[in-house]
Design an enzyme around this catalytic site. Structure first.
Site, mmCIF file in Angstrom:
data_model
loop_
_atom_site.group_PDB
_atom_site.id
_atom_site.type_symbol
_atom_site.label_atom_id
_atom_site.label_comp_id
_atom_site.label_asym_id
_atom_site.label_seq_id
_atom_site.Cartn_x
_atom_site.Cartn_y
_atom_site.Cartn_z
ATOM 1 N N GLU A 169 30.063 -90.639 -45.227
ATOM 2 C CA GLU A 169 30.951 -89.883 -46.125
ATOM 3 C C GLU A 169 30.960 -88.383 -45.846
ATOM 4 O OE1 GLU A 169 30.098 -90.842 -50.219
ATOM 5 O OE2 GLU A 169 31.299 -92.659 -50.125
ATOM 6 N N GLU A 202 32.230 -99.486 -48.742
ATOM 7 C CA GLU A 202 31.403 -99.565 -49.949
ATOM 8 C C GLU A 202 32.333 -99.890 -51.113
ATOM 9 O OE1 GLU A 202 29.074 -96.019 -50.624
ATOM 10 O OE2 GLU A 202 28.466 -95.895 -48.531
HETATM 11 C C1 GAL Z 1 28.592 -93.271 -52.083
HETATM 12 C C2 GAL Z 1 27.541 -93.128 -51.003
HETATM 13 C C3 GAL Z 1 26.422 -94.143 -51.164
HETATM 14 C C4 GAL Z 1 25.967 -94.191 -52.589
HETATM 15 C C5 GAL Z 1 27.150 -94.510 -53.465
HETATM 16 C C6 GAL Z 1 26.802 -94.672 -54.918
HETATM 17 O O1 GAL Z 1 29.321 -92.104 -52.214
HETATM 18 O O2 GAL Z 1 28.093 -93.272 -49.721
HETATM 19 O O3 GAL Z 1 25.353 -93.778 -50.319
HETATM 20 O O4 GAL Z 1 25.406 -92.976 -52.932
HETATM 21 O O5 GAL Z 1 28.090 -93.480 -53.356
HETATM 22 O O6 GAL Z 1 27.948 -94.980 -55.681
#
Ligand code: GAL
Length: 664
Positions: free
Chosen positions: A153, A340
């Site tokens: 990210e 994710e």
């Molecule tokens: C994202 C990040 C992850 C985790 C997640 C939690 O932004 O890439 O590592 O922190 O959020 O929601």
């Protein structure tokens, strides 16, 4: 339950983000097997594990990672391995504090969380290349490794720009390369204003801590510079991975509404792109201004469908023409994944509600319908230590399946065939316009994203599929092109838009279109600069409306936030302002196939877009609140995002639900 094997290129695949370094080793095999049994194909690992890979400078420990990768391999999982550069270890910061970034207040951003590095730091770049190389040498040809994610990210936690240290040192040289002479830079930025002319390159600092606002041209070039540093940083990793890991894909997980860099530039060279979809957190934390409190409450447990869909449609089209593996390989035939996917509650928004029953399935189905080839959940087991203990995983802290697990288990993946999203409408998006717009919004309620999403949402409320495309994308095949907030229009863009309109496409533009030159000034002959002939008008007035002050428009519409009017030079007014300082002036103009809407008014925007779609012979549907349609691969996904049953076309859509229909 073990799902039957199907070819990856036939239907949606699932994955998960996992952290073997967070749990005892005796859990690894069991987790991997359980993941496989749940029907997951991919597991993404190691993006924050640098400290365990290299516990001391130059001393590597690969044994644990070897065994973890083997455990996934033995279970039949395909591994997405990450370069761990989002988390430089403590020893690296101790030896090289000069890699640390600075915030806009000029303070060092310290070790103790993540993303504590400056993309421009030559020292950090060297370490980034080094750790990438040693990882790729070790795992680049491993049969379990399907591909790579670079870093994690870019831009998260406002890290795209550093206002000191390495970035401050490198910026003047970058400017010198761009402008050649100080005279050229002073001229381009208009530095005669307020005696801002520079007499030496070393006088130029990042645009922060100025007494009042900095010069928008300075801000724009700092955004370009910082974006270029990110592009270079990633390109160095990509070159090493290409050399040492042939046949494996390379991707990056981009963010929700991230503004800090030009994603089109940074994505170039990847095989496909991915993004991280946190619908409830997005609504609470990243929603553009203008999303009302009652709307946030209504969608608190699902997120807002259009905010999510906008990001899908953006990332699906980020790699125009798509990377080679994306086109031909099985890992992403259509060029995009969700890396994710929220599968429970998040921990980082001001409020973090439990998702509604069915929300995890609805999010998965929506991602599929908007073109995702893989949806990968974050994360396998809820973290039992450190910053993210309040965040859900598919498993609870105690390893029992959480609500999201049950929803994933119950998904019928066979109903999600992969294939194209048949969008005939394009919405133009451009990071330079975003930077220029937000450098001087001229209204506290106006932002680039807010204006862009308003147009997007209007299109989605009419039931049409949309490609969000870059300002340099090919417009062939689109019957309607919508440019909500492209304030920075080059001559090249103008000629492509003109060709598209002459070729029969309809074009609808929003306020402030073509207001700025590429340098960030205004055109000396006024808005619309290079678009003037196409639009057949000039800007007359613009009015920035405070909350509570509105401007009436013919046809029963009311503007809030922004109202601009035009002097007609061939175009015709289809709507005029009524009452107030703009009385009688043109609010919406039409010239051939081209329409410009000068006012911020949801009902006006929806009406004009409905008319344009009908003229362009795109079938529209006036959808009930919270109902959305999305099409992919000969199927239509009907979604109800509300907490109530909604009657629709002779049937009732249950709360938080979807249906996949085979198109006739
Ligand atoms: C994202 C990040 C992850 C985790 C997640 C939690 O932004 O890439 O590592 O922190 O959020 O929601």
């Amino acid at each position: 339950m073990t799902r039957p094997e199907t070819s990856p290129s036939v239907r949606l695949q699932l994955g998960v983000c996992d952290y073997p370094e967070h749990v005892p080793e005796d859990r690894w095999s069991a987790y991997a097997q359980q993941q496989r049994q749940l029907g997951l194909t991919y597991v993404r690992i190691a993006e924050f594990a640098w400290g365990r890979m290299e516990p001391r400078s130059g001393e590597y420990d690969w044994a644990w990672l070897d065994r973890a990768v083997e455990a996934y391999h033995a279970a039949g999982m395909r591994v997405v391995l990450c370069t761990p550069t989002a988390t430089p270890p403590a020893w690296l910061v101790r030896f090289h504090p000069e890699i640390l970034p600075y915030d806009a207040q000029g303070r060092v951003r310290e070790f103790g969380s993540r993303r504590h590095y400056d993309f421009a730091s030559p020292v950090y770049r060297e370490h980034s290349r080094r750790i990438t190389r040693v990882m790729a040498e070790r795992y680049g040809q491993h049969p379990a490794v399907a591909g790579w994610q670079t870093d994690n990210e870019f831009g998260c936690h406002a890290t795209s720009r550093s206002f000191g240290g390495a970035s401050a040192a490198v910026f003047p040289g970058w400017l010198q390369q761009k402008y050649g002479t100080l005279e050229a830079l002073n001229e381009a930025w208009g530095n005669v204003f307020w005696s801002m002319e520079y007499t030496g390159w070393d006088e130029i600092r990042p645009p922060h801590l100025t007494v009042t606002e900095p010069n928008p041209s300075h801000v724009l070039d700092y955004a370009r510079f910082s974006s270029e540093m990110i592009r270079q940083f990633q390109a160095e990793q990509v070159a090493i991975l290409r050399e040492l890991s042939p046949g494996r894909f390379i991707t990056h997980n981009f963010m929700i509404f991230e503004s800090g860099f030009d994603h089109y530039e940074v994505a170039r060279g990847l095989d496909f792109v991915t993004w991280d979809n946190y619908p409830t957190g997005m609504l609470e934390y990243f929603a553009p201004p203008g999303i009302r409190e009652d709307v946030k409450t209504r969608y608190a447990r699902t997120g807002h469908p259009d905010l999510i869909a906008f990001n899908h449609d953006l990332y699906r089209n980020l790699l125009e023409g798509r990377g080679a593996l994306g086109r031909e390989g099985a890992d992403s035939p259509n060029g995009f994944w969700v890396m994710e996917q929220q599968c429970g509650q998040v921990n980082w928004a001001p409020y973090n509600p439990l998702p509604a029953d069915g929300a995890v399935q609805l999010w998965t189905a929506q991602a599929w319908a908007h073109g995702a080839d893989v949806v990968s959940y974050f994360r396998w087991r809820a973290a039992t230590m450190a910053q993210e203990v309040m965040h859900s995983g598919l498993l609870r802290h105690d390893e029992t399946p959480d609500r999201g697990f049950a929803e994933v288990q119950a998904l019928d993946l066979g109903s999600f065939p992969v294939g194209n999203v048949p969008a005939r409408v394009a919405l133009v998006h451009d990071y330079e316009s975003l930077w220029a717009y937000d450098a001087q919004p001229h209204n506290a309620a106006a932002t680039y994203w807010q204006q862009t999403v308003t147009y997007y949402s209007a299109l989605r409320s009419l039931g049409v599929d949309v490609d969000v495309i870059s300002a340099s994308a090919d417009l062939t095949g689109y019957v309607l092109v919508v440019a909500p907030a492209i304030t920075l229009v080059t001559a090249e863009m103008a000629s492509r838009w003109t060709a598209a309109a002459q070729g029969g496409a309809f074009l609808v533009c929003g306020p402030r279109t073509a207001f700025r030159t590429p340098g960030g000034a205004t055109w000396t002959d006024g808005q619309f600069g290079p678009l003037s002939t196409l639009v057949g008008a000039r800007l007359l007035q613009y009015d920035s409306l405070r909350p509570g002050v509105t401007q009436d428009i013919s046809g029963g519409h009311t503007a809030h936030t922004w109202a601009e009017s035009y002097r007609l030079q061939g175009a015709q007014a289809t709507h005029t302002y009524q009452g107030g300082p703009l009385t009688g002036q043109a609010a919406v103009i039409r010239h051939g196939n081209v329409t410009v809407i000068g006012a911020s008014s949801e009902s006006l925007i929806q009406d004009v877009l409905r008319g344009a779609l009908q003229e362009a012979q795109v079938v529209t549907a006036d959808l009930p609140e919270g109902v959305r349609l999305s099409r992919r691969a000969g199927h239509t996904l009907v979604q109800n995002w509300t907490a109530e049953p909604v009657p629709w076309q002779g049937r009732v859509l249950p709360p938080t639900s979807f249906e996949v229909m085979h198109d006739q």
